[in-house]
Design an enzyme around this catalytic site. Structure first.
Site, PDB file in Angstrom:
ATOM      1  N   TYR A  47       1.189  -1.337   0.196  1.00 25.05           N
ATOM      2  CA  TYR A  47       0.019   0.478   0.150  1.00 25.05           C
ATOM      3  C   TYR A  47       1.149   1.516  -0.029  1.00 25.05           C
ATOM      4  CZ  TYR A  47      -5.007  -0.259   0.181  1.00 25.05           C
ATOM      5  OH  TYR A  47      -6.556   0.076   0.078  1.00 25.05           O
ATOM      6  N   ASP A 193      -6.716  13.058 -25.130  1.00 26.12           N
ATOM      7  CA  ASP A 193      -6.308  11.855 -24.864  1.00 26.12           C
ATOM      8  C   ASP A 193      -6.045  10.782 -26.049  1.00 26.12           C
ATOM      9  OD1 ASP A 193      -7.731   9.156 -24.666  1.00 26.12           O
ATOM     10  OD2 ASP A 193      -9.226   9.468 -24.316  1.00 26.12           O
ATOM     11  N   THR A 219      -3.601   5.929 -22.034  1.00 34.08           N
ATOM     12  CA  THR A 219      -4.018   4.183 -21.344  1.00 34.08           C
ATOM     13  C   THR A 219      -2.247   3.769 -22.061  1.00 34.08           C
ATOM     14  OG1 THR A 219      -4.373   3.313 -23.601  1.00 34.08           O
ATOM     15  CG2 THR A 219      -6.288   3.948 -21.798  1.00 34.08           C
ATOM     16  N   LYS A 222      -2.277  -0.023 -24.483  1.00 37.73           N
ATOM     17  CA  LYS A 222      -2.502  -0.336 -26.193  1.00 37.73           C
ATOM     18  C   LYS A 222      -1.457  -0.498 -27.785  1.00 37.73           C
ATOM     19  CE  LYS A 222      -7.161   1.080 -25.173  1.00 37.73           C
ATOM     20  NZ  LYS A 222      -8.241   2.130 -24.367  1.00 37.73           N
ATOM     21  N   ARG A 228      -2.171  -3.043 -18.511  1.00 35.97           N
ATOM     22  CA  ARG A 228      -3.160  -1.990 -18.508  1.00 35.97           C
ATOM     23  C   ARG A 228      -3.172  -0.959 -17.453  1.00 35.97           C
ATOM     24  NH1 ARG A 228      -7.902  -3.580 -20.750  1.00 35.97           N
ATOM     25  NH2 ARG A 228      -6.582  -4.912 -21.734  1.00 35.97           N
TER      26      ARG A 228
HETATM   27  N1  DSN Z   1     -12.527  -0.184 -24.379  1.00 33.68           N
HETATM   28  C1  DSN Z   1     -11.311   0.687 -25.436  1.00 33.68           C
HETATM   29  C2  DSN Z   1     -11.921   0.401 -26.531  1.00 33.68           C
HETATM   30  O1  DSN Z   1     -11.973  -0.018 -27.339  1.00 33.68           O
HETATM   31  O2  DSN Z   1     -11.202   1.148 -27.162  1.00 33.68           O
HETATM   32  C3  DSN Z   1     -11.369   2.545 -25.193  1.00 33.68           C
HETATM   33  O3  DSN Z   1     -11.917   2.629 -23.528  1.00 33.68           O
END
Ligand code: DSN
Length: 423
Positions: A47, A193, A219, A222, A228
């Site tokens: 933590y 974003d 994020t 991707k 993640r």
């Molecule tokens: N779920 C993601 C996507 O597939 O683009 C975006 O949050």
């Protein structure tokens, strides 16, 4: 469910599913073995509410060093002056940025979800569309490109406090300078974003939101190919007035992430983000990112050659949006039938769609994951053939079974990415 199934056996089954098929979901990827190991490390036990050297728990001396490495690497990779690496997801990164920079009831302007935007860009079913008053920009019906002119007119009329650009299903690069001109004119904060395209931006293959945007959210899983999670960056820090008090945006964001909307950070994930940032600085990663785009362009062309309508007529990034309205199949049917052949993608609204988000008229395809598996341009013709054959033979189970076997045999040639230690 088989009565012998347990979590471990199901993980093995999921691993087999991921390995044997064609992973075309635009938001997915395969992490390196280093990243996988760090995610599964004992760092998950700790933590560490707070920030390096300002924690609410004892025993954080080592965690502090890890989080600081992640912050330093994020700043270097994205050419930012500030980074917060604690957001658990892209949605939570956007939540924190709104919390830091605007007040409930303020107007935000985002990319229409049905044109390629994201839920957190103001959709009515999301907190962003209920806590804030949202307005949207979208695509030009003819070109399938963002209608920057209309966006400017709407923004000048409604004067949003915050404009968010970036997308979940847009296959073209974004002109951040045009957004900046509007944001300057009306005095709003500009956020990019880049959840989908982060890996293509840090390698210089797509436009960089800095210096035009004040804040970047992303994020890390991707195209960036990390664990993640989410990320927030500020280019040049600036003073911002919120609740009559001027504070640095970086301080406002830190407070908005914790204690504003999160509790303890996931330090195993933060350590894995640090590994991903380092991987993304390598020559190998640059080759990978270039190949993602080459593959997407080749796949998009092969699908167009077979009579598929691709929104905007092609792609600049990893993503292809296929309009199936001339193919006598809905997005939902296509997603379901493709998965029976071990081709995984998702149904997706196409601009000006007359079908609901649960049915849709299109599918979204991405090349980040198959590129990690090692597929190249000359494999894209095969993939387009398989997609087309499954769609035109949607009632022919035997044909689809044969295609699935072909795909499973083909993918045996592409074992999972296994990169060297780069910690
Ligand atoms: N779920 C993601 C996507 O597939 O683009 C975006 O949050």
């Amino acid at each position: 469910m088989n009565h012998k199934d347990n979590i471990y056996s199901l993980i093995e089954k999921e691993k087999d599913r991921q390995l044997r098929g064609l992973e075309l979901i635009a938001s997915e990827n395969f992490v390196s073995s280093d990243i996988l190991n760090v995610i599964g490390s004992i760092l998950t036990n700790k933590y560490a509410e707070g920030y390096p050297n300002k924690r609410y728990y004892g025993g954080c001396e080592i965690i502090d060093k890890i989080e600081q490495i992640a912050i330093n690497r994020a700043k270097k990779l994205f050419k930012a002056n500030y980074a917060n690496v604690q957001s658990h997801s892209g949605s939570q990164a956007n939540t924190a940025v709104y919390l830091a920079s605007i007040k409930p009831g303020d107007i935000i302007m985002g990319f229409d979800l049905s044109h390629g935007g994201h839920l957190t860009h103001g959709a009515s079913v999301n907190f962003s569309g209920s806590i804030y008053r949202s307005i949207f920009y979208g695509l030009n019906k003819e070109t399938g490109l963002i209608d920057y002119e209309k966006m400017s007119l709407i923004a000048i009329e409604k004067k949003p406090k915050l404009i968010i650009c970036g997308a979940s299903a847009y296959s073209r690069d974004i002109d951040y300078k045009k957004f900046r001109e509007v944001a300057d004119y009306i005095g709003s904060i500009l956020v990019a974003d880049i959840a989908h395209t982060a890996g293509l931006i840090v390698t210089g293959l797509l436009n960089h939101p800095f210096p035009h945007c004040n804040i970047i959210t992303s994020t890390t899983h991707k195209t960036l190919r990390g664990p993640r999670g989410g990320l927030i960056l500020v280019g040049n820090d600036f003073e911002h007035e919120k609740s009559l008090k001027k504070q640095k945006m970086s301080q406002l964001i830190d407070k908005a992430v914790f204690p504003g909307c999160q509790g303890g950070p996931f330090e195993n994930i933060i350590a894995a983000k640090a590994i991903a940032f380092k991987e993304a600085m390598t020559k190998e990663y640059l080759f990978y990112a270039k190949q993602i785009i080459r593959n997407a362009k080749a796949l998009s062309k092969s699908l167009m050659d077979k009579g598929y309508n691709i929104i905007s007529g092609g792609t600049d990034n990893h993503c292809i949006l296929v309009d199936l309205r001339n193919k006598n199949i809905t997005g939902k049917e296509a997603e379901n039938i493709l998965v029976t052949a071990d081709i995984t993608c998702n149904k997706n609204m196409v601009p000006f769609d007359n079908k609901s988000p649960l049915i849709t008229s299109g599918i979204r395809i991405g090349t980040a994951a198959i590129t990690t598996r090692g597929l190249k341009e000359n494999d894209m013709e095969n993939i387009a053939n398989w997609i087309n054959e499954v769609i035109i033979n949607k009632s022919n189970n035997l044909k689809i079974k044969n295609i699935k076997n072909e795909i499973n045999n083909f993918m045996k040639n592409y074992p999972l990415f296994n990169n060297k230690i780069l910690n």
